[in-house]
Design a protein around this motif. Sequence first.
Motif, PDB file in Angstrom:
ATOM      1  N   LEU A 104       0.829  -1.216   0.000  1.00  0.00           N
ATOM      2  CA  LEU A 104       0.000   0.000   0.000  1.00  0.00           C
ATOM      3  C   LEU A 104       0.857   1.257   0.000  1.00  0.00           C
ATOM      4  CD1 LEU A 104      -2.855  -0.677   2.591  1.00  0.00           C
ATOM      5  CD2 LEU A 104      -3.211   0.092   0.277  1.00  0.00           C
ATOM      6  N   GLN A 130      -6.151   7.351  -0.270  1.00  0.00           N
ATOM      7  CA  GLN A 130      -5.250   6.214  -0.077  1.00  0.00           C
ATOM      8  C   GLN A 130      -4.740   6.190   1.360  1.00  0.00           C
ATOM      9  OE1 GLN A 130      -4.807   3.897  -2.180  1.00  0.00           O
ATOM     10  NE2 GLN A 130      -2.917   2.826  -1.671  1.00  0.00           N
ATOM     11  N   ILE A 133      -7.157   4.651   3.699  1.00  0.00           N
ATOM     12  CA  ILE A 133      -7.067   3.186   3.664  1.00  0.00           C
ATOM     13  C   ILE A 133      -5.840   2.714   4.436  1.00  0.00           C
ATOM     14  CG2 ILE A 133      -6.790   1.185   2.162  1.00  0.00           C
ATOM     15  CD1 ILE A 133      -8.196   2.809  -0.037  1.00  0.00           C
ATOM     16  N   GLY A 136      -6.268   3.000   8.119  1.00  0.00           N
ATOM     17  CA  GLY A 136      -7.157   1.919   8.547  1.00  0.00           C
ATOM     18  C   GLY A 136      -6.379   0.632   8.755  1.00  0.00           C
ATOM     19  N   SER A 185      -6.612  -0.655  -4.817  1.00  0.00           N
ATOM     20  CA  SER A 185      -6.881   0.437  -3.869  1.00  0.00           C
ATOM     21  C   SER A 185      -6.516   1.775  -4.504  1.00  0.00           C
ATOM     22  CB  SER A 185      -6.091   0.237  -2.578  1.00  0.00           C
ATOM     23  OG  SER A 185      -4.736   0.543  -2.783  1.00  0.00           O
ATOM     24  N   ALA A 189      -9.035   4.869  -4.917  1.00  0.00           N
ATOM     25  CA  ALA A 189      -8.759   6.217  -4.428  1.00  0.00           C
ATOM     26  C   ALA A 189      -8.755   7.214  -5.580  1.00  0.00           C
ATOM     27  CB  ALA A 189      -7.414   6.234  -3.710  1.00  0.00           C
ATOM     28  N   PHE A 284     -12.064  -2.678  -5.672  1.00  0.00           N
ATOM     29  CA  PHE A 284     -11.405  -2.606  -4.378  1.00  0.00           C
ATOM     30  C   PHE A 284     -12.302  -3.151  -3.279  1.00  0.00           C
ATOM     31  CE2 PHE A 284     -10.221  -0.277  -0.465  1.00  0.00           C
ATOM     32  CZ  PHE A 284      -9.025  -0.927  -0.263  1.00  0.00           C
ATOM     33  N   THR A 285     -13.587  -2.834  -3.367  1.00  0.00           N
ATOM     34  CA  THR A 285     -14.521  -3.351  -2.369  1.00  0.00           C
ATOM     35  C   THR A 285     -14.488  -4.869  -2.342  1.00  0.00           C
ATOM     36  OG1 THR A 285     -15.897  -1.485  -2.931  1.00  0.00           O
ATOM     37  CG2 THR A 285     -16.876  -3.166  -1.575  1.00  0.00           C
ATOM     38  N   MET A 288     -11.366  -6.097  -0.668  1.00  0.00           N
ATOM     39  CA  MET A 288     -11.479  -5.970   0.782  1.00  0.00           C
ATOM     40  C   MET A 288     -12.436  -7.006   1.346  1.00  0.00           C
ATOM     41  SD  MET A 288      -9.929  -3.582   2.630  1.00  0.00           S
ATOM     42  CE  MET A 288     -11.075  -2.926   3.840  1.00  0.00           C
ATOM     43  N   LEU A 319     -14.530  -1.843   6.180  1.00  0.00           N
ATOM     44  CA  LEU A 319     -14.987  -2.063   4.809  1.00  0.00           C
ATOM     45  C   LEU A 319     -16.240  -1.257   4.510  1.00  0.00           C
ATOM     46  CD1 LEU A 319     -15.059  -3.735   2.141  1.00  0.00           C
ATOM     47  CD2 LEU A 319     -16.271  -5.492   3.388  1.00  0.00           C
ATOM     48  N   LEU A 322     -15.659   2.467   4.233  1.00  0.00           N
ATOM     49  CA  LEU A 322     -15.131   2.814   2.912  1.00  0.00           C
ATOM     50  C   LEU A 322     -16.228   2.790   1.850  1.00  0.00           C
ATOM     51  CD1 LEU A 322     -11.679   0.986   2.762  1.00  0.00           C
ATOM     52  CD2 LEU A 322     -12.130   3.427   3.038  1.00  0.00           C
TER      53      LEU A 322
END
Lengths: 627, 123, 173
Positions: A104, A130, A133, A136, A185, A189, A284-285, A288, A319, A322
């Motif tokens: 990341l 970003q 995330i 997090g 990700s 973003a 991305f969801t 995750m 999650l 986001l």
Amino acid sequence: MLATQIGYYSLIFGLIAGLLIILLSIKNYNNREIFINPKILPISFLQFFFVSISFIGLILSFINSDFSNETVYNNSHTTKPLFYKISGTWGNHEGSLLLWLLVLTLFIFLFLVTSSNQPKRYRILTLVFQQIIIIGFFLFVLITSNPFSNLFPIPQEGLGLNPILQDPALAIHPPILYIGYVGSSIIFASSLAAVVENYISKNWARHIKKWILISWVFLTIGIMLGSIWAYYELGWGGFWFWDPVENVSLMPWLCLTALLHCIIVLEKNLSLASWVVILSIASFTLSMSGTFLVRSGILNSVHTFANDPERGMFILIFLFILIFIALFIFFTFFKDNNLKKIKINWISKEASILVNNWFLMYFLAVILIGTVYPIFLEVITDEKISIGPPFFNKLIIPFLIFFLIFMAIVPSLNWIKSYLRIRITNIIFLILSIFLSYIVLDRTSSETLILTILLCASLYLFFITIREFFNKRFKNISQIVSHFGFSLLILSILLNSIFSKEMITNLKVGEKFNLKENIITFEKIENNKSKNYDSVIGYFKIQDKNQEIIYLKPEIRIYNEPTTITSEADIKTTLYTDKFLVMNFVKGKEYFNVRYQLKPYMIWIWISTIFIALGGFISFFKKEYAK
Amino acid sequence: MKIVRFFFIFLIFLNFYNLSYSKDNEILKKKISKNIRCLICQGQSIYDSQSDFAESMKILIEKKLNEGLNEDQVYEFLKKRYGQWITYNPDFNKNTFILWLLPILLFFVGGAIIVRKLIVQKL
Amino acid sequence: MQNRIKLIFISLLLFFCFLILFEALKKSNIYVPDKVLKKSLPKFKSQDLDLKKEISSDELFVDSEFYLLNIWASWCLPCRKEHSILMELSRNPKIKLIGLNYKDKFTNAKKFIDKFGNPYSDNMIDTDGTISIELGAYGIPETFIINKNKKIIKKYIGPLDQNSLNEINIILK
């Protein structure tokens, strides 16, 4: 000891760097400067540096077998080979999250470095999203899964790494897969930033396409490596089980594949903007959600992580935060008024890409529903059901047939308005594929009827893509390579499943049996001692109809830490067929359970996946479209 | 009407699977054991597992087939003892009709959206 | 306006998913089968461990108020743990204990019985494990409590302990 301390404090510094970046970014967002604050780039690098230090710290603890570290104690052992000590770093929950963080922070740094030609505010917003995330994940690691927690008194010996995880393919599988996941990700973003800044444009599409390609290529390779591992280590020669954990890796892949096709439309003529944003959010969801489903232990899967509900709770809440941020931004800021609308004709590249997305989304829906439905049903009705291969085959194969035919016909279409040319070669190819699949059907039972229809479709696509190679359409070379790979993949999977032969029997040393003109002789067994396991090796002589002789030496390993018995198949791979032999103890008996399989075209499944990824790779380095 | 017709074609496709009863017990045994979950393992089928439970189950399936039970009867036999959890091929019943129909419904919704997009733009 | 409806709809859907997943986290993912079955005992035939002759379940499950069917093997460690409880139960005249020896060697099974005592009034052999599956068993040890109508009224997966002994005694009263 020291490495653990340094690692832990580096993580905290990384978290502070993240907060600092957000603070600076917000200041920077509203001022009048044209460029982003020059302090941000070094801090971002520093953040990456801190996480690297902490990651290296963990690797060192593993290498030195520092059992004062709880993660090392739980997952390592002094007798383990160095290679697996290192790969053990990310073979467990805590370490893999640290790896996730590492990628990341690396990616956002690379994003900042490579996006200098993009608008300032867009870059800053991407950075902020970003960092949300990243923070997090920092909190997740520090609060619920600290890789640096201490044990006292210090144990003499570790608990060891699960033997089935001690495999070269699996050792490199997580880093590659995570690059794929984490790449999404950046897409997430960046698309949110572009929506807020109203920067959904051809320029943005060209810029973000690179990131989509990176994550797509790595995800493809990552899934393949996982599958190779399953083939060698799990079960009996299967490579895809429709297991929940496999499904959750396939879902973002399908989503990214759809996105990859759509982004081209956006890049070319600015349509489908909202759909591109939705897909970016969804990829991305889904990545995750995959993490959530795997790590929370909510699913019953063959690929297990040590899990605990508290972690699941954290990811779940994170999650959904986001997702709701994304939804809110999309519905408040998204305007497509300023995008000029271009008419899409029924027969055009745009329309065909829409249909492609339609099918991909259907496959995604089948897999998503098939994976999470048991969870929903259990909560609502308390009934437990299993959903496995029959469900997915029934719902996917009929549609896959149309999908393949469609893939063969439409990629030659032009943008905006086109027409379908019926070429004489197309008809020849069609007849040829029908003929070939008829031969296959004729040689097997009627049970394979549906498979042969699918075979016919994939053969057709196969021929068409081969012709494209000779047509020298180099502008589309990446697409042709990937589509060729896809047809080859389906083709080899089908031929493999139709023509696989197997023999299961109980054998004593000295006995022999026959399978399809092969004579298999169980010659002897040998006991061996290795560093971290004892093994029983069987020597099998296999003589085929051409009198060629090969030897297969399957092993039964008795690992000492933790005590586990695994059977290591011995596989002889050639371009035509894999010979797969595995043996097992039978409780209380002197004979062994021996299983011999002929798996034709197995290697082509991996080769074709490499082709698919190669297409993306070529596209990454291809010259950009002229403006 | 088109949708109805398409649905019928789809049902026929589904039926191919059920029509494909094999006479050969060896093939049938393999097929059944791939569709039965090994209850004491983590997410493996009987076919893929080597646990005691799986080994016994394989023998039992063979016995039942030799007794003259067909594929569905073997599944029924096992479901009666171990519940729905044992089969990887969920039944179509009041608990699972959403599972089977929702993906197909979504497929048609998706198709409708695309058609609408193309038609609306034409106007 | 249309957008707002979409937003609300999607949010509700997601909230529903969230609640379900939230609930699901609290549940264990280990499969626990129904413990109370009220199923009839299936008929089966097998060798008797002592008599060395074929015997059917109909001949065994006669003239007692309750039966306990216990699946065991000499190689199974938890079986040793529950053995004392079985021995204690065997002194109760209301219940007849029947053993099902699972995938075992004859000599080892004999040794086990000689060493730890024989709580069973009869012992059947399940060489390939299929009888256990007919009964709906998962592994060993596993214990079924059966009433005189040959209905399985209770099932214990894993070794019996003091709690299960108390439960069985309540049933027997």
